[in-house]
Enzyme design. Structure first.
Site, mmCIF file in Angstrom:
data_model
loop_
_atom_site.group_PDB
_atom_site.id
_atom_site.type_symbol
_atom_site.label_atom_id
_atom_site.label_comp_id
_atom_site.label_asym_id
_atom_site.label_seq_id
_atom_site.Cartn_x
_atom_site.Cartn_y
_atom_site.Cartn_z
ATOM 1 N N ASN A 357 97.361 -107.761 -50.532
ATOM 2 C CA ASN A 357 97.523 -106.590 -51.390
ATOM 3 C C ASN A 357 98.062 -105.420 -50.582
ATOM 4 O OD1 ASN A 357 97.453 -105.188 -53.767
ATOM 5 N ND2 ASN A 357 95.262 -104.710 -53.666
ATOM 6 N N TYR A 363 91.316 -105.492 -45.243
ATOM 7 C CA TYR A 363 90.428 -106.065 -46.259
ATOM 8 C C TYR A 363 90.857 -107.494 -46.607
ATOM 9 C CZ TYR A 363 87.901 -106.154 -50.794
ATOM 10 O OH TYR A 363 87.096 -106.469 -51.847
HETATM 11 P P1 NAD Z 1 80.151 -101.435 -53.890
HETATM 12 O O1 NAD Z 1 80.808 -100.525 -52.902
HETATM 13 O O2 NAD Z 1 79.798 -100.876 -55.224
HETATM 14 O O3 NAD Z 1 78.836 -102.065 -53.231
HETATM 15 C C1 NAD Z 1 78.829 -102.603 -51.941
HETATM 16 C C2 NAD Z 1 77.422 -102.539 -51.393
HETATM 17 O O4 NAD Z 1 77.463 -103.031 -50.036
HETATM 18 C C3 NAD Z 1 76.877 -101.121 -51.359
HETATM 19 O O5 NAD Z 1 75.581 -101.054 -51.895
HETATM 20 C C4 NAD Z 1 76.903 -100.777 -49.888
HETATM 21 O O6 NAD Z 1 75.915 -99.825 -49.492
HETATM 22 C C5 NAD Z 1 76.684 -102.162 -49.256
HETATM 23 N N1 NAD Z 1 77.097 -102.183 -47.859
HETATM 24 C C6 NAD Z 1 78.263 -101.699 -47.351
HETATM 25 N N2 NAD Z 1 78.272 -101.828 -46.018
HETATM 26 C C7 NAD Z 1 77.091 -102.392 -45.662
HETATM 27 C C8 NAD Z 1 76.518 -102.741 -44.433
HETATM 28 N N3 NAD Z 1 77.157 -102.525 -43.275
HETATM 29 N N4 NAD Z 1 75.278 -103.311 -44.427
HETATM 30 C C9 NAD Z 1 74.619 -103.525 -45.586
HETATM 31 N N5 NAD Z 1 75.123 -103.192 -46.789
HETATM 32 C C10 NAD Z 1 76.351 -102.613 -46.824
HETATM 33 O O7 NAD Z 1 81.092 -102.693 -54.004
HETATM 34 P P2 NAD Z 1 81.228 -103.779 -55.185
HETATM 35 O O8 NAD Z 1 82.406 -103.419 -55.975
HETATM 36 O O9 NAD Z 1 79.936 -104.005 -55.840
HETATM 37 O O10 NAD Z 1 81.644 -105.046 -54.308
HETATM 38 C C11 NAD Z 1 80.718 -106.031 -53.871
HETATM 39 C C12 NAD Z 1 81.489 -107.114 -53.122
HETATM 40 O O11 NAD Z 1 82.490 -107.665 -53.985
HETATM 41 C C13 NAD Z 1 82.229 -106.594 -51.888
HETATM 42 O O12 NAD Z 1 82.191 -107.553 -50.863
HETATM 43 C C14 NAD Z 1 83.651 -106.421 -52.391
HETATM 44 O O13 NAD Z 1 84.578 -106.493 -51.347
HETATM 45 C C15 NAD Z 1 83.761 -107.578 -53.351
HETATM 46 N N6 NAD Z 1 84.797 -107.355 -54.376
HETATM 47 C C16 NAD Z 1 84.691 -106.374 -55.323
HETATM 48 C C17 NAD Z 1 85.697 -106.219 -56.271
HETATM 49 C C18 NAD Z 1 85.643 -105.188 -57.361
HETATM 50 O O14 NAD Z 1 86.568 -105.137 -58.188
HETATM 51 N N7 NAD Z 1 84.612 -104.356 -57.467
HETATM 52 C C19 NAD Z 1 86.817 -107.048 -56.248
HETATM 53 C C20 NAD Z 1 86.898 -108.035 -55.274
HETATM 54 C C21 NAD Z 1 85.877 -108.186 -54.354
#
Ligand code: NAD
Length: 457
Positions: A357, A363
């Protein structure tokens, strides 16, 4: 967040303009609210079609009936009838002429598919070194069902393919229940292999399809569980009876308190990248019951920037949180025997990891790494009955995607067959399935939950 196009089409004054402008009209997707049911297809009919010479139809019939469906061999004459579930045994497709069975099965029902219906097509699992034409024909079945998904997406119908090994038919129950059930909202255009490679439990049948609360007695760890997709996973695994440990950073303490109180989860405040974090986590798990059955690596971060503008600390942070810390935790837990036999590991990858992307080199590298990691870990852990998979969400409405500018968000959320964003619950449903005993035939796979997004499709 409410869907702006659904709002426009649902508004008496704005709807004519929306139609005149040709704005897409996404259908409201049905979602399950509670946990798995013993007979989820009770009161529904399921159309079961088969190409001649296949090997899965009898098993499919048994699974569908056990789930409560009335199984039909052909669409009934009643004009009001609509197809809520269509399952096709295409394992008999070995030569190009056999594709005709796909046409014959689906042509009569295309206009009769119910909104939010489900289609599952079973293809033969090709063995390496076998007949190349048969391999090609099997792969063509996937192309067919992916296209079907694009044609039916505007009705909220999800279409998926399962490559089923002939010796894994007793592992189909969970797969059929998931892909034909209310839990697979936003999972479409996917192909998953179902095999008998992962060791089955010594005592019981591999799947327990009639059981509800399928995770009762299991302990699950969800990283980044305080909010977003992680929070939905905590909820979903708790609904299935798992004892859930919710890990997140100290900065998310408030959200973590509320999530844990809501779903009866146990909080663990830890930054997975902190020095010594894997050992601290392992010590915690040892003291709290001696290990886990389900490990969901959900924590992840973005620091989006084109490579030319990216700062080294942005690069390092993403690599550390999204991959290095995960590999270090797995190594620690596995070497200390803290992931139990018949366990499950699920990694949260991303469609950015599938397709790449713009502005996400860091990422996408980590998320693609998780796809490779799941595939490489799976055979190593199969003898212990452990399944290892990744899920690749597309555009899911969370704090992470709320940060995007309006236009990027609108476009990003529409570029899929369902023309809308997914909800955290959709990703959580897929994680719950892959964490369940019913997923014992699925390992080393990456399944997208992206509404059949065009990115990387
Ligand atoms: P979000 O940012 O809402 O939540 C991520 C959580 O991870 C948060 O609570 C944050 O505090 C925690 N976190 C971050 N760094 C951390 C660390 N070092 N130690 C412990 N906890 C930590 O993100 P989301 O949208 O809920 O995404 C969750 C997962 O799904 C991620 O891995 C993201 O990459 C993946 N993802 C999300 C999407 C989307 O559209 N939202 C798309 C593809 C992949």
């Amino acid at each position: 967040m409410s869907d702006i196009l659904m709002k426009l089409h649902g508004n008496r004054l704005a709807a004519p303009l929306a139609r005149a402008l040709g704005l897409p009209k996404p259908v409201k997707l049905a979602r399950a609210a509670g946990g798995y049911e013993a007979r989820p297809f009770e009161g529904k009919s399921a159309l079961l079609c088969a190409a001649a010479g296949g090997y899965a139809a009898a098993a499919l019939r048994g699974v569908l009936e056990e789930a409560g469906a009335a199984v039909l061999a052909a669409p009934p004459d009643d004009e009001r009838w609509q197809a809520a579930i269509v399952v096709m045994d295409a394992t008999g497709c070995r030569a190009p002429a056999d594709y005709r069975a796909l046409y014959d099965a689906f042509h009569p029902v295309m206009r009769r598919m119910a909104r939010n219906g489900r289609v599952l097509v079973l293809a033969p699992l090709h063995q390496a070194g076998g007949d190349p034409v048969q391999a090609a024909v099997a792969r063509g079945v996937e192309g067919f069902s992916r296209s079907l998904g694009k044609e039916l997406g505007r009705k909220g119908v999800c279409v998926n393919t399962a490559y089923a090994a002939a010796d894994a038919l007793d592992r189909l129950a969970g797969v059929v229940r998931f892909f034909c059930g209310a839990q697979s909202t936003y999972v479409s255009g996917q192909a998953v292999r179902v095999t008998a490679r992962v060791a089955a439990p010594a005592s019981a049948a591999p799947a327990a399809p009639r059981q509800v609360q399928v995770l009762a007695g299991k302990t699950a760890l969800v990283t980044g569980g305080a909010r977003g997709i992680g929070k939905a996973i905590v909820e979903r695994l708790s609904q299935e009876g798992a004892r859930v440990i919710c890990l997140d950073v100290a900065g998310a303490a408030e959200e973590m308190r509320s999530t844990c109180a809501q779903y009866g989860a146990m909080p663990l405040s830890l930054d997975i990248t902190a020095p010594g974090a894997p050992a601290r986590l392992a010590d915690f798990l040892r003291s709290e019951g001696g290990g886990v059955d389900i490990l969901v690596h959900n924590a992840g971060v973005t620091r989006d920037r084109t490579l030319s503008n990216m700062q080294p600390q942005e690069w390092d942070l993403v690599v550390n949180v999204n991959f290095a810390a995960i590999a270090a935790i797995d190594a620690e837990l596995l070497s200390r025997g803290l992931l139990r036999e018949q366990g499950r590991i699920v990694y949260l990858s991303s469609i950015s990891g599938v397709a790449g992307n713009f502005g996400q080199t860091n990422y996408a590298a980590t998320k693609a790494a998780l796809i490779g990691y799941a595939a490489a870990q799976a055979p190593l852990l199969a003898p212990r009955g452990i399944c290892v998979n990744a899920i690749a969400p597309g555009f899911i409405e969370t704090a992470m995607t709320a940060k995007l500018p309006f236009f990027t968000r609108e476009v990003g959320s529409r570029l899929n067959a369902l023309m809308q964003a997914g909800q955290p619950r959709d990703a959580a449903e897929l994680v719950a399935f892959l964490s369940s005993p019913g997923a014992c035939g699925v390992s080393g796979e990456t399944i997208r939950v992206c509404g059949q997004g065009v990115m990387g499709a």
